[in-house]
Design a protein around this motif. Structure first.
Motif, PDB file in Angstrom:
ATOM      1  N   LYS A  74       3.399  10.724   8.683  1.00  0.00           N
ATOM      2  CA  LYS A  74       4.149  11.962   8.434  1.00  0.00           C
ATOM      3  C   LYS A  74       4.791  11.928   7.050  1.00  0.00           C
ATOM      4  O   LYS A  74       5.028  10.852   6.488  1.00  0.00           O
ATOM      5  CB  LYS A  74       5.275  12.086   9.469  1.00  0.00           C
ATOM      6  N   ILE A  75       5.135  13.102   6.561  1.00  0.00           N
ATOM      7  CA  ILE A  75       5.856  13.222   5.291  1.00  0.00           C
ATOM      8  C   ILE A  75       7.251  12.627   5.486  1.00  0.00           C
ATOM      9  O   ILE A  75       7.878  12.840   6.529  1.00  0.00           O
ATOM     10  CB  ILE A  75       5.917  14.708   4.870  1.00  0.00           C
ATOM     11  N   GLY A  76       7.713  11.849   4.521  1.00  0.00           N
ATOM     12  CA  GLY A  76       9.035  11.231   4.623  1.00  0.00           C
ATOM     13  C   GLY A  76       8.985   9.827   5.206  1.00  0.00           C
ATOM     14  O   GLY A  76      10.011   9.150   5.288  1.00  0.00           O
ATOM     15  N   GLU A  77       7.776   9.387   5.582  1.00  0.00           N
ATOM     16  CA  GLU A  77       7.617   8.065   6.202  1.00  0.00           C
ATOM     17  C   GLU A  77       7.229   7.034   5.133  1.00  0.00           C
ATOM     18  O   GLU A  77       6.566   7.376   4.150  1.00  0.00           O
ATOM     19  CB  GLU A  77       6.468   8.217   7.205  1.00  0.00           C
ATOM     20  N   TYR A  78       7.633   5.778   5.342  1.00  0.00           N
ATOM     21  CA  TYR A  78       7.165   4.696   4.472  1.00  0.00           C
ATOM     22  C   TYR A  78       5.869   4.131   5.053  1.00  0.00           C
ATOM     23  O   TYR A  78       5.798   3.868   6.256  1.00  0.00           O
ATOM     24  CB  TYR A  78       8.207   3.576   4.402  1.00  0.00           C
ATOM     25  N   VAL A  79       4.863   3.950   4.204  1.00  0.00           N
ATOM     26  CA  VAL A  79       3.575   3.421   4.667  1.00  0.00           C
ATOM     27  C   VAL A  79       3.185   2.264   3.745  1.00  0.00           C
ATOM     28  O   VAL A  79       3.358   2.350   2.525  1.00  0.00           O
ATOM     29  CB  VAL A  79       2.480   4.522   4.602  1.00  0.00           C
ATOM     30  N   VAL A  80       2.671   1.184   4.341  1.00  0.00           N
ATOM     31  CA  VAL A  80       2.233   0.044   3.534  1.00  0.00           C
ATOM     32  C   VAL A  80       0.727   0.177   3.278  1.00  0.00           C
ATOM     33  O   VAL A  80      -0.060   0.318   4.211  1.00  0.00           O
ATOM     34  CB  VAL A  80       2.570  -1.283   4.254  1.00  0.00           C
ATOM     35  N   LEU A  81       0.373   0.175   2.007  1.00  0.00           N
ATOM     36  CA  LEU A  81      -1.015   0.458   1.639  1.00  0.00           C
ATOM     37  C   LEU A  81      -1.599  -0.611   0.729  1.00  0.00           C
ATOM     38  O   LEU A  81      -0.890  -1.175  -0.109  1.00  0.00           O
ATOM     39  CB  LEU A  81      -1.081   1.791   0.872  1.00  0.00           C
ATOM     40  N   LYS A  82      -2.896  -0.827   0.904  1.00  0.00           N
ATOM     41  CA  LYS A  82      -3.621  -1.681  -0.043  1.00  0.00           C
ATOM     42  C   LYS A  82      -4.391  -0.754  -0.979  1.00  0.00           C
ATOM     43  O   LYS A  82      -5.062   0.185  -0.520  1.00  0.00           O
ATOM     44  CB  LYS A  82      -4.580  -2.575   0.722  1.00  0.00           C
ATOM     45  N   ILE A  83      -4.267  -1.009  -2.278  1.00  0.00           N
ATOM     46  CA  ILE A  83      -4.936  -0.134  -3.250  1.00  0.00           C
ATOM     47  C   ILE A  83      -6.415  -0.525  -3.319  1.00  0.00           C
ATOM     48  O   ILE A  83      -6.756  -1.693  -3.560  1.00  0.00           O
ATOM     49  CB  ILE A  83      -4.272  -0.223  -4.644  1.00  0.00           C
ATOM     50  N   THR A  84      -7.276   0.493  -3.116  1.00  0.00           N
ATOM     51  CA  THR A  84      -8.712   0.208  -3.073  1.00  0.00           C
ATOM     52  C   THR A  84      -9.450   0.736  -4.298  1.00  0.00           C
ATOM     53  O   THR A  84     -10.543   0.291  -4.612  1.00  0.00           O
ATOM     54  CB  THR A  84      -9.338   0.864  -1.814  1.00  0.00           C
ATOM     55  N   ASN A  85      -8.842   1.714  -4.968  1.00  0.00           N
ATOM     56  CA  ASN A  85      -9.553   2.343  -6.090  1.00  0.00           C
ATOM     57  C   ASN A  85      -8.538   3.092  -6.954  1.00  0.00           C
ATOM     58  O   ASN A  85      -7.395   3.291  -6.535  1.00  0.00           O
ATOM     59  CB  ASN A  85     -10.566   3.336  -5.523  1.00  0.00           C
ATOM     60  N   CYS A  86      -8.948   3.549  -8.127  1.00  0.00           N
ATOM     61  CA  CYS A  86      -7.988   4.297  -8.957  1.00  0.00           C
ATOM     62  C   CYS A  86      -8.681   5.162 -10.006  1.00  0.00           C
ATOM     63  O   CYS A  86      -9.847   4.952 -10.335  1.00  0.00           O
ATOM     64  CB  CYS A  86      -7.055   3.321  -9.658  1.00  0.00           C
ATOM     65  N   SER A  87      -7.931   6.141 -10.510  1.00  0.00           N
ATOM     66  CA  SER A  87      -8.303   6.839 -11.741  1.00  0.00           C
ATOM     67  C   SER A  87      -7.135   6.591 -12.698  1.00  0.00           C
ATOM     68  O   SER A  87      -6.192   5.876 -12.347  1.00  0.00           O
ATOM     69  CB  SER A  87      -8.477   8.339 -11.479  1.00  0.00           C
ATOM     70  N   ALA A  88      -7.146   7.227 -13.885  1.00  0.00           N
ATOM     71  CA  ALA A  88      -6.028   7.015 -14.813  1.00  0.00           C
ATOM     72  C   ALA A  88      -4.741   7.619 -14.253  1.00  0.00           C
ATOM     73  O   ALA A  88      -3.639   7.169 -14.567  1.00  0.00           O
ATOM     74  CB  ALA A  88      -6.349   7.627 -16.170  1.00  0.00           C
ATOM     75  N   ALA A  89      -4.869   8.658 -13.393  1.00  0.00           N
ATOM     76  CA  ALA A  89      -3.681   9.359 -12.912  1.00  0.00           C
ATOM     77  C   ALA A  89      -3.253   8.936 -11.512  1.00  0.00           C
ATOM     78  O   ALA A  89      -2.085   9.096 -11.153  1.00  0.00           O
ATOM     79  CB  ALA A  89      -3.940  10.860 -12.920  1.00  0.00           C
ATOM     80  N   THR A  90      -4.164   8.407 -10.707  1.00  0.00           N
ATOM     81  CA  THR A  90      -3.873   8.210  -9.282  1.00  0.00           C
ATOM     82  C   THR A  90      -4.416   6.888  -8.763  1.00  0.00           C
ATOM     83  O   THR A  90      -5.482   6.432  -9.192  1.00  0.00           O
ATOM     84  CB  THR A  90      -4.553   9.352  -8.459  1.00  0.00           C
ATOM     85  N   LEU A  91      -3.683   6.317  -7.803  1.00  0.00           N
ATOM     86  CA  LEU A  91      -4.192   5.168  -7.057  1.00  0.00           C
ATOM     87  C   LEU A  91      -4.693   5.691  -5.708  1.00  0.00           C
ATOM     88  O   LEU A  91      -4.143   6.672  -5.182  1.00  0.00           O
ATOM     89  CB  LEU A  91      -3.075   4.153  -6.801  1.00  0.00           C
ATOM     90  N   PHE A  92      -5.698   5.047  -5.160  1.00  0.00           N
ATOM     91  CA  PHE A  92      -6.171   5.409  -3.823  1.00  0.00           C
ATOM     92  C   PHE A  92      -5.970   4.196  -2.927  1.00  0.00           C
ATOM     93  O   PHE A  92      -6.259   3.070  -3.324  1.00  0.00           O
ATOM     94  CB  PHE A  92      -7.651   5.815  -3.871  1.00  0.00           C
ATOM     95  N   GLY A  93      -5.437   4.438  -1.711  1.00  0.00           N
ATOM     96  CA  GLY A  93      -5.095   3.286  -0.867  1.00  0.00           C
ATOM     97  C   GLY A  93      -5.538   3.451   0.569  1.00  0.00           C
ATOM     98  O   GLY A  93      -5.929   4.537   1.005  1.00  0.00           O
ATOM     99  N   GLU A  94      -5.463   2.329   1.283  1.00  0.00           N
ATOM    100  CA  GLU A  94      -5.739   2.305   2.724  1.00  0.00           C
ATOM    101  C   GLU A  94      -4.630   1.550   3.393  1.00  0.00           C
ATOM    102  O   GLU A  94      -4.051   0.643   2.794  1.00  0.00           O
ATOM    103  CB  GLU A  94      -7.034   1.517   2.983  1.00  0.00           C
ATOM    104  N   GLU A  95      -4.423   1.874   4.676  1.00  0.00           N
ATOM    105  CA  GLU A  95      -3.340   1.209   5.391  1.00  0.00           C
ATOM    106  C   GLU A  95      -3.574  -0.299   5.450  1.00  0.00           C
ATOM    107  O   GLU A  95      -4.700  -0.756   5.544  1.00  0.00           O
ATOM    108  CB  GLU A  95      -3.290   1.758   6.802  1.00  0.00           C
ATOM    109  N   SER A  96      -2.469  -1.031   5.395  1.00  0.00           N
ATOM    110  CA  SER A  96      -2.614  -2.478   5.355  1.00  0.00           C
ATOM    111  C   SER A  96      -1.396  -3.119   6.016  1.00  0.00           C
ATOM    112  O   SER A  96      -0.341  -2.505   6.094  1.00  0.00           O
ATOM    113  CB  SER A  96      -2.698  -2.911   3.892  1.00  0.00           C
ATOM    114  N   ALA A  97      -1.548  -4.333   6.461  1.00  0.00           N
ATOM    115  CA  ALA A  97      -0.367  -5.064   6.953  1.00  0.00           C
ATOM    116  C   ALA A  97       0.273  -5.722   5.748  1.00  0.00           C
ATOM    117  O   ALA A  97      -0.407  -6.039   4.778  1.00  0.00           O
ATOM    118  CB  ALA A  97      -0.807  -6.113   7.951  1.00  0.00           C
ATOM    119  N   PHE A  98       1.594  -5.898   5.761  1.00  0.00           N
ATOM    120  CA  PHE A  98       2.294  -6.518   4.606  1.00  0.00           C
ATOM    121  C   PHE A  98       1.873  -7.950   4.441  1.00  0.00           C
ATOM    122  O   PHE A  98       1.670  -8.670   5.388  1.00  0.00           O
ATOM    123  CB  PHE A  98       3.812  -6.459   4.836  1.00  0.00           C
TER     124      PHE A  98
END
Ligand code: 5AD
Ligand code: SF4
Length: 421
Positions: A397-421
């Motif tokens: 949900k919006i306003g929630e903290y989510v732990v993510l692993k970064i899988t890919n990127c562009s110059a402006a954005t990172l793309f991630g997937e859920e991950s355990a800390f």
């Protein structure tokens, strides 16, 4: 700053007016303006032309111009455009009287030494209900040679810390999870001997789930004390916007920035020492008066040396009334300014991409702010270092903290997937 001010204005007028979503429904339109560069002002004049045309359809429509252009042009604006009222940045409390069409006085551009609007609870009308701006000080005493802000917004003054804390607590209780403490130069904050580092600590202590950011700091005032506090509290975001403006000491001196390239780089190493993973962004001006090719190359080399994550880049725009306008010739030809600005933008694009590539494979805690523009199946949020991450929405949900692993990127954005800390 104008965004936060507009929320104050909405609050001042809330007992008489109701917010509507489109100009055609409005009986009152206030255009909050910026004077920092000429093209910002030209955009306002174009917008006013469009808006004043609406008066043909709605005879009751009143249009007002507020903000820095009010301070700069004062009542000349009545001759330039078909507006009904003018209010400068310190006159918002008087807007109900200025708007009252029975009242003969429809302009107030006086600047105050004390106004902070601290008792006015802003109306948060933006869609984003996660992250809010909280103004902590107004005005500027720095008088950089190119800058109109000290003239349009007046002298520095700090808002009472109690009112900042109370507003932030209330934001947290209503579901906000991030505040950005705002001021032209937050490091000059001083209220009854509470400095900015102490204020940050008080705000950080409100709740560990509340993220705290700030903007903007002048490099001359960035203190080890603030960096210590930033290091101590995990909820203070590890991101600093530190406007360099130029990488050449000669230009910095002419800009009256009160630091050299070396002083600036010392501040950067101090940041790296206290906050090794800190995100860094900057403002840069291309083609300031007397800037040579060598000066410009110094800016490019500073950018590489610091390896900024992000930069706001501008072409020098002479502003009437400033020291540079009156005393230093605007001698860099327009095509050279454009070429240098483009080189700065291209270099930053590269640096941003490299910085993002370094984050691929890493794990970040992200505060979710909204749905991705492209698809409702994806959410986006920010890392503590102020990078945007897009990730599969699943049941988050919006306003929630989510732990993510970064899988890919562009110059402006990172793309991630859920991950355990
Ligand atoms: N021309 C170009 N850029 C300017 N800025 C301020 N004044 C000018 C000007 N006259 C930029 C500075 C500042 C940012 C808010 O706007 O980089 O940090
Ligand atoms: Fe303008 Fe300099 Fe003040 Fe920033 S610090 S608002 S650039 S005068």
């Amino acid at each position: 700053m104008n965004f936060a001010d507009s929320e104050v204005v909405a609050s001042v007028l809330s007992s008489q007016y109701q917010l509507v979503t489109s100009p055609s429904e409005a009986d009152l339109i206030l255009v909050n303006t910026c004077s920092v560069r000429d093209n910002a002002e030209q955009r306002v004049f174009n917008r006013l032309n469009e808006l004043t045309a609406l008066k043909k359809k709605n005879k009751h429509l009143q249009i007002g111009l507020i903000g820095c252009m009010a301070s700069r042009f004062k009542d000349d604006l009545f001759a330039k455009t078909d507006i009904d009222l003018i209010a400068g940045p310190d006159a918002y409390r008087n807007l109900p009287q200025i708007i009252d069409s029975e009242n003969a006085v429809n302009i107030d551009v006086t600047l105050s030494k004390t106004e902070t609007y601290e008792d006015i609870l802003p109306i948060r009308y933006a869609d984003n209900k996660v992250s809010a701006f909280v103004s902590v000080m107004r005005g500027c005493n720095n008088f950089c040679a190119y800058c109109v802000v000290p003239y349009t917004r007046g002298r520095e003054r700090s808002r009472a810390s109690e009112s900042i804390i109370a507003e932030t607590e209330q934001l947290f209780q209503t579901g906000y999870r991030e505040v950005t403490l705002l001021g032209q130069n937050v490091n000059s904050y001083n209220y009854q001997n509470i400095d900015f580092a102490e204020l940050m600590e008080k705000v950080a202590k409100i709740d560990p789930l509340l993220r705290v950011r700030f903007a903007t700091s002048h490099p001359k005032d960035l203190s080890p004390k603030l960096l210590q506090i930033m290091a101590k509290y995990p909820n203070i975001c590890k991101s600093i916007h530190l406007p360099a403006q130029s990488g050449s000491t000669a230009i910095l001196q002419r800009m009256n920035r009160k630091y050299t390239r070396e002083n600036y780089l010392e501040k950067i190493s101090l940041i790296r020492q206290y906050l090794p993973q800190c995100g860094l962004s900057t403002d840069l001006i291309a083609g300031f008066c007397t800037e040579t090719e060598t000066d410009h190359l110094q800016t490019l080399s500073l950018m590489k040396e610091v390896a900024y994550d992000y930069a706001f880049t501008f072409k020098y725009s002479p502003r009437e009334g400033t020291f540079a306008y009156q005393n230093i010739k605007d001698d860099v030809p327009e095509d050279v300014k454009i070429k240098r600005l483009q080189q700065i933008i291209d270099l930053q694009q590269n640096l941003s991409l490299k910085s993002n590539q370094k984050d691929v494979g890493k794990i970040f805690e992200v505060l979710t702010e909204g749905y991705s523009k492209r698809s409702k199946d994806f959410l986006f949020g920010r890392t503590s270092t102020n990078k945007v991450v897009v990730f599969p929405a699943l049941n988050h949900k919006i306003g929630e903290y989510v732990v993510l692993k970064i899988t890919n990127c562009s110059a402006a954005t990172l793309f991630g997937e859920e991950s355990a800390f």
